[in-house]
Motif scaffolding. Structure first.
Motif, PDB file in Angstrom:
ATOM      1  N   ASN A 128       1.272  -1.097  -0.229  1.00 39.64           N
ATOM      2  CA  ASN A 128      -0.060  -0.348  -0.373  1.00 39.64           C
ATOM      3  C   ASN A 128       1.154   1.699  -0.227  1.00 39.64           C
ATOM      4  OD1 ASN A 128      -2.745  -1.089  -0.146  1.00 39.64           O
ATOM      5  ND2 ASN A 128      -2.098  -1.503   2.284  1.00 39.64           N
ATOM      6  N   GLN A 142      -6.034   3.220 -10.204  1.00 41.23           N
ATOM      7  CA  GLN A 142      -6.825   4.171  -9.098  1.00 41.23           C
ATOM      8  C   GLN A 142      -5.898   4.216  -8.147  1.00 41.23           C
ATOM      9  OE1 GLN A 142     -10.471   3.791  -8.849  1.00 41.23           O
ATOM     10  NE2 GLN A 142     -10.086   3.150 -11.111  1.00 41.23           N
ATOM     11  N   VAL A 145      -7.552   5.114  -4.878  1.00 40.94           N
ATOM     12  CA  VAL A 145      -8.148   3.684  -4.107  1.00 40.94           C
ATOM     13  C   VAL A 145      -6.718   2.967  -2.698  1.00 40.94           C
ATOM     14  CG1 VAL A 145      -8.921   1.616  -3.819  1.00 40.94           C
ATOM     15  CG2 VAL A 145     -10.301   3.674  -5.572  1.00 40.94           C
ATOM     16  N   GLU A 149      -6.521  -4.486   1.278  1.00 44.05           N
ATOM     17  CA  GLU A 149      -7.250  -4.773   3.023  1.00 44.05           C
ATOM     18  C   GLU A 149      -7.797  -5.724   2.677  1.00 44.05           C
ATOM     19  OE1 GLU A 149     -10.081  -0.172   3.139  1.00 44.05           O
ATOM     20  OE2 GLU A 149     -10.672  -1.898   2.389  1.00 44.05           O
ATOM     21  N   THR A 151     -10.297  -8.161   5.347  1.00 42.02           N
ATOM     22  CA  THR A 151     -11.900  -8.306   5.200  1.00 42.02           C
ATOM     23  C   THR A 151     -11.836  -9.620   7.027  1.00 42.02           C
ATOM     24  OG1 THR A 151     -11.894 -10.832   4.631  1.00 42.02           O
ATOM     25  CG2 THR A 151     -11.665  -8.707   2.975  1.00 42.02           C
ATOM     26  N   ILE A 157      -8.276  -8.127   0.074  1.00 42.66           N
ATOM     27  CA  ILE A 157      -9.043  -8.303  -1.382  1.00 42.66           C
ATOM     28  C   ILE A 157      -8.143  -7.166  -1.679  1.00 42.66           C
ATOM     29  CG2 ILE A 157     -11.211  -9.570  -0.551  1.00 42.66           C
ATOM     30  CD1 ILE A 157     -11.886  -6.132  -0.257  1.00 42.66           C
ATOM     31  N   TYR A 158      -8.007  -7.175  -3.341  1.00 37.29           N
ATOM     32  CA  TYR A 158      -7.509  -6.041  -3.679  1.00 37.29           C
ATOM     33  C   TYR A 158      -8.364  -4.988  -4.700  1.00 37.29           C
ATOM     34  CZ  TYR A 158      -4.840  -3.569  -7.416  1.00 37.29           C
ATOM     35  OH  TYR A 158      -4.074  -2.869  -8.297  1.00 37.29           O
ATOM     36  N   ASN A 159      -8.132  -3.678  -4.487  1.00 35.96           N
ATOM     37  CA  ASN A 159      -9.490  -2.616  -4.887  1.00 35.96           C
ATOM     38  C   ASN A 159      -9.404  -1.772  -5.882  1.00 35.96           C
ATOM     39  OD1 ASN A 159     -10.738  -3.576  -2.343  1.00 35.96           O
ATOM     40  ND2 ASN A 159     -10.173  -2.685  -1.097  1.00 35.96           N
ATOM     41  N   ASP A 161      -7.245  -2.026  -9.837  1.00 39.40           N
ATOM     42  CA  ASP A 161      -7.322  -2.531 -11.246  1.00 39.40           C
ATOM     43  C   ASP A 161      -6.331  -3.116 -12.212  1.00 39.40           C
ATOM     44  OD1 ASP A 161      -5.992  -0.491 -12.539  1.00 39.40           O
ATOM     45  OD2 ASP A 161      -8.474   0.164 -12.155  1.00 39.40           O
TER      46      ASP A 161
END
Length: 442
Positions: A128, A142, A145, A149, A151, A157-159, A161
């Motif tokens: 990050n 992105q 963004v 993260e 869960t 999870i990959y936010n 693209d």
């Protein structure tokens, strides 16, 4: 024939001559003070047009060089962070090898897992990473963004693209300044084929998949053959219902294979029907209850845990993949070392976990080396283009100087002559202007 000039004609002619001399002297003085041969476009229209063209080219070159500097800083940051990831993976490998020691107990492994959790946090922070502008460098397009993260279920999870933001550093050359965290950290070859459970976005209930697992104690050959022959790549769909004719009058989940046929409206024969005994509900493909199962699909060895309250018709997908995130690899290693006991059964699972982890770390380190090589290639291209720009800029500056800049020796000599001419014209005019016929009629 004699030509006669009136006194007024002579006065105007002399005055115009003085004004022309003054104008020439003033223009030369402007050139000397500005250091430019061409002060206004009227001085040399053709050269002025060429100067405008060269200045535009220089402005464009300066922008390209500015872009190249920004790209260089961004690539240096990315290279440093990827190197830090590589160093961190080396430490994770050491901990995995240490945790696989035969003399260790669950308590010992839990102590090692504590450091693994810290290393995992470092790894997430590196994934990050932001640049000086606050943009995430591993989020693809992105940039605003946060790419990774975790869960509540502990999954990553990959936010972002799959895109790569590019900056133009030459008329026909662009350099990527961002990378997809998915390609760097997620799409890494896995030692084993894995299941990927997802929830249908159109579900009306609030149920979710909290955990998933594969039974590593089943026969790998049967697992592989059945998996690929019957279910890959759209493996299973689990559908919830609270009542149906011919089935027990209780909520249940029905497992189907071949999602493409189901989505087209043609239901295959259900693989199994699992009675809902409460929440969370563990659906185990090896513990079929309440319906006949196909003999060809009995050793798949997967399970998912569904929490919450599903609604009738809600779908839960169990897909397959040959990729595993490096974050997931480290997370699974930590969870296994913390939770698996010293029993014989868990020892077998631990052995498989350590073996798979080391293979997955090999693949992750190879990916980091590949990314560093890509960044190095971009830096080489950047250096070559910058050198080219600097050479072109130097040539353009020389051409611009030849066209625009003043020859001081010539200009000063001309200014001296023009000044002398102006002074002579002024003095002669002063004398001639006093001449009159009345001066002789006394």
């Amino acid at each position: 024939m004699a030509v006669r000039f009136s006194f007024l004609q002579g006065f105007n002619s002399s005055l115009n001559g003085i004004l022309r001399a003054q104008k020439q002297t003033f223009e030369t003085q402007q050139q000397v003070s500005s250091g430019r041969r061409i002060v206004t476009p009227a001085d040399d229209p053709v050269a002025s047009a060429r100067i405008i063209q060269i200045n535009q080219e220089l402005s464009q070159l300066n922008q390209y060089i500015t872009n190249a500097d920004a790209v260089e800083n961004r690539l240096a940051l990315a290279e440093n962070q990827i190197q830090q990831v590589s160093n961190l993976l080396v430490r994770v490998r050491e901990l995995a090898i240490q945790g696989g020691g035969l003399a260790l107990t669950q308590s010992d492994r839990q102590g090692i897992a504590a450091e693994l959790d810290t290393r995992l946090e470092e790894l997430v922070d590196l994934a990050n990473t932001r640049d000086v502008n606050g943009e995430y460098i591993f989020a693809g397009f992105q940039g605003s963004v946060k790419p990774f993260e975790r869960t509540d279920a502990g999954e990553f999870i990959y936010n972002g693209d799959d895109g790569q933001r590019k900056v133009q550093i030459a008329s026909s050359t662009t350099i990527p300044i961002s990378d997809s965290g998915k390609s760097i950290f997620v799409d890494i070859e896995s030692a084993q084929k894995l299941i990927v459970p997802t929830v249908e976005a159109r579900n009306t209930g609030n149920a979710f998949i909290s955990t998933s697992s594969i039974d590593v104690t089943i026969d790998p050959a049967d697992d592989l053959n059945n998996y690929e022959r019957n279910a890959y790549p759209d493996d299973f769909i689990v559908i919830y219902d609270d009542d149906a004719a011919g089935l027990p009058p209780a909520p249940f989940y029905t497992i189907y294979t071949r999602a493409d046929q189901l989505d087209n409206g043609t239901l295959d024969t259900p693989l199994a029907t699992i009675l809902d005994t409460g929440s969370p509900m563990v659906i185990d493909a090896n513990a079929i209850d309440g319906a006949p199962a196909s003999p060809d699909i009995t050793n798949l060895g997967w399970s998912i845990t569904i929490n919450g309250s599903p609604a009738t018709g809600d779908r839960f997908y169990v897909g397959s993949t040959e990729k595993q995130s490096v974050l997931t690899t480290v997370g699974k290693l930590s969870e296994g070392m913390k939770n698996l006991t010293d029993s014989v059964a868990d020892e077998l699972i631990l052995d498989r976990l350590f073996s798979d982890t080391l293979i997955n770390l090999d693949h992750a380190e190879a990916r980091m080396s590949e990314i560093k090589a890509q960044i190095g290639a971009r830096q080489n291209t950047l250096d070559s283009v910058r050198t080219l720009h600097e050479g072109v800029e130097q040539v353009n500056q020389e051409v611009l100087s030849e066209i625009r800049d003043l020859d001081y020796a010539e200009a000063l000599s001309r200014l001296t002559l023009e000044t002398f001419t102006l002074e002579a014209a002024q003095q002669s005019f002063a004398k001639i202007s006093t001449l009159s016929l009345f001066n002789f009629l006394r």
